[in-house]
Design a protein around this motif. Structure first.
Motif, mmCIF file in Angstrom:
data_model
loop_
_atom_site.group_PDB
_atom_site.id
_atom_site.type_symbol
_atom_site.label_atom_id
_atom_site.label_comp_id
_atom_site.label_asym_id
_atom_site.label_seq_id
_atom_site.Cartn_x
_atom_site.Cartn_y
_atom_site.Cartn_z
ATOM 1 N N VAL A 1 -1.191 12.450 -1.462
ATOM 2 C CA VAL A 1 -1.371 10.998 -1.445
ATOM 3 C C VAL A 1 -2.680 10.583 -2.097
ATOM 4 O O VAL A 1 -3.595 11.386 -2.247
ATOM 5 C CB VAL A 1 -1.310 10.436 0.001
ATOM 6 C CG1 VAL A 1 0.043 10.723 0.632
ATOM 7 C CG2 VAL A 1 -2.424 10.972 0.869
ATOM 8 N N ASP A 2 -2.756 9.311 -2.449
ATOM 9 C CA ASP A 2 -3.955 8.730 -3.036
ATOM 10 C C ASP A 2 -4.957 8.455 -1.907
ATOM 11 O O ASP A 2 -4.678 7.659 -1.011
ATOM 12 C CB ASP A 2 -3.568 7.439 -3.760
ATOM 13 C CG ASP A 2 -4.738 6.759 -4.434
ATOM 14 O OD1 ASP A 2 -5.714 6.376 -3.727
ATOM 15 O OD2 ASP A 2 -4.681 6.582 -5.665
ATOM 16 N N ALA A 3 -6.097 9.106 -1.955
ATOM 17 C CA ALA A 3 -7.091 9.001 -0.879
ATOM 18 C C ALA A 3 -7.593 7.569 -0.695
ATOM 19 O O ALA A 3 -7.816 7.124 0.433
ATOM 20 C CB ALA A 3 -8.267 9.935 -1.148
ATOM 21 N N GLY A 4 -7.755 6.825 -1.781
ATOM 22 C CA GLY A 4 -8.232 5.450 -1.688
ATOM 23 C C GLY A 4 -7.212 4.539 -1.007
ATOM 24 O O GLY A 4 -7.567 3.698 -0.186
ATOM 25 N N VAL A 5 -5.942 4.729 -1.331
ATOM 26 C CA VAL A 5 -4.886 3.926 -0.711
ATOM 27 C C VAL A 5 -4.773 4.284 0.771
ATOM 28 O O VAL A 5 -4.612 3.404 1.623
ATOM 29 C CB VAL A 5 -3.536 4.120 -1.441
ATOM 30 C CG1 VAL A 5 -2.411 3.385 -0.707
ATOM 31 C CG2 VAL A 5 -3.626 3.651 -2.886
ATOM 32 N N LEU A 6 -4.895 5.586 1.088
ATOM 33 C CA LEU A 6 -4.851 6.003 2.491
ATOM 34 C C LEU A 6 -5.993 5.358 3.275
ATOM 35 O O LEU A 6 -5.790 4.850 4.379
ATOM 36 C CB LEU A 6 -4.920 7.530 2.604
ATOM 37 C CG LEU A 6 -4.860 8.081 4.025
ATOM 38 C CD1 LEU A 6 -3.555 7.695 4.718
ATOM 39 C CD2 LEU A 6 -5.034 9.598 4.008
ATOM 40 N N GLU A 7 -7.168 5.339 2.693
ATOM 41 C CA GLU A 7 -8.304 4.697 3.369
ATOM 42 C C GLU A 7 -8.048 3.202 3.559
ATOM 43 O O GLU A 7 -8.359 2.637 4.606
ATOM 44 C CB GLU A 7 -9.612 4.932 2.616
ATOM 45 C CG GLU A 7 -10.803 4.367 3.363
ATOM 46 C CD GLU A 7 -12.130 5.031 3.032
ATOM 47 O OE1 GLU A 7 -13.151 4.520 3.521
ATOM 48 O OE2 GLU A 7 -12.158 6.048 2.325
ATOM 49 N N ARG B 1 0.832 -1.202 0.000
ATOM 50 C CA ARG B 1 0.000 0.000 0.000
ATOM 51 C C ARG B 1 0.870 1.257 0.000
ATOM 52 O O ARG B 1 0.563 2.215 -0.696
ATOM 53 C CB ARG B 1 -0.948 -0.003 1.193
ATOM 54 C CG ARG B 1 -2.055 -1.031 1.094
ATOM 55 C CD ARG B 1 -2.964 -0.971 2.316
ATOM 56 N NE ARG B 1 -3.966 -1.986 2.301
ATOM 57 C CZ ARG B 1 -3.875 -3.153 2.946
ATOM 58 N NH1 ARG B 1 -2.802 -3.439 3.671
ATOM 59 N NH2 ARG B 1 -4.848 -4.024 2.883
ATOM 60 N N LEU B 2 1.926 1.247 0.804
ATOM 61 C CA LEU B 2 2.801 2.421 0.852
ATOM 62 C C LEU B 2 3.398 2.730 -0.514
ATOM 63 O O LEU B 2 3.560 3.897 -0.881
ATOM 64 C CB LEU B 2 3.931 2.226 1.869
ATOM 65 C CG LEU B 2 3.557 2.300 3.337
ATOM 66 C CD1 LEU B 2 4.811 2.154 4.197
ATOM 67 C CD2 LEU B 2 2.821 3.581 3.680
ATOM 68 N N ALA B 3 3.720 1.693 -1.267
ATOM 69 C CA ALA B 3 4.302 1.875 -2.598
ATOM 70 C C ALA B 3 3.339 2.609 -3.530
ATOM 71 O O ALA B 3 3.765 3.282 -4.469
ATOM 72 C CB ALA B 3 4.693 0.526 -3.193
#
Length: 133
Positions: free
Chosen positions: A114-120, A92-94
């Motif tokens: 950052v990508d909001a979906g990945v952060l979620e 996910r961090l990648a």
């Protein structure tokens, strides 16, 4: 000598803290995200951490401490997210975007980086890792 944790849940007003923080818009957005993921209302932990839920951890002394299950601090230099690493963390961090990491912390300059979906996904995985049941 008796150990006393510095970061304990308090009755301070979360909304007042976020609105007075260096990053009120990002703080409010993170608070909404963590509220949605956890289903809980936020609490202040110490003077500067907004936390959701609680989890125990072991201290070197053999005693246990308590910390938010998930949380964040909208600091001047960056947003600091306190998330337990869950399966798929590095993957996910990648995909997250511009960030930094430290022991138990994820640093983001601003949410727009950052990508909001990945952060979620990160927050949801951390919550599932730490929440009971």
């Amino acid at each position: 000598m008796h150990y006393q944790a510095k970061t304990v849940a308090t009755g301070a007003d979360v909304a007042d803290f976020i609105s007075a923080s260096p990053r009120p818009a990002d703080g409010a957005a993170l608070c909404a995200l963590m509220r949605r993921v956890s289903g809980l209302e936020p609490r202040m932990w110490g003077p500067s951490i907004v936390g959701f839920g609680a989890r125990k951890y072991d201290l070197a002394s053999g005693k246990q401490g308590e910390t938010p299950a998930i949380g964040f601090a909208p600091r001047k230099a960056s947003l600091v997210l306190y998330l337990k690493h869950a399966a798929g963390w590095d993957d996910r961090l990648a995909r997250l975007g511009k960030h930094g990491v430290g022991k138990g912390c994820l640093y983001i300059n601003k949410l727009a980086d950052v990508d909001a979906g990945v952060l979620e996904d990160l927050v949801t995985a951390a919550w599932r890792e730490t929440s009971p049941g």
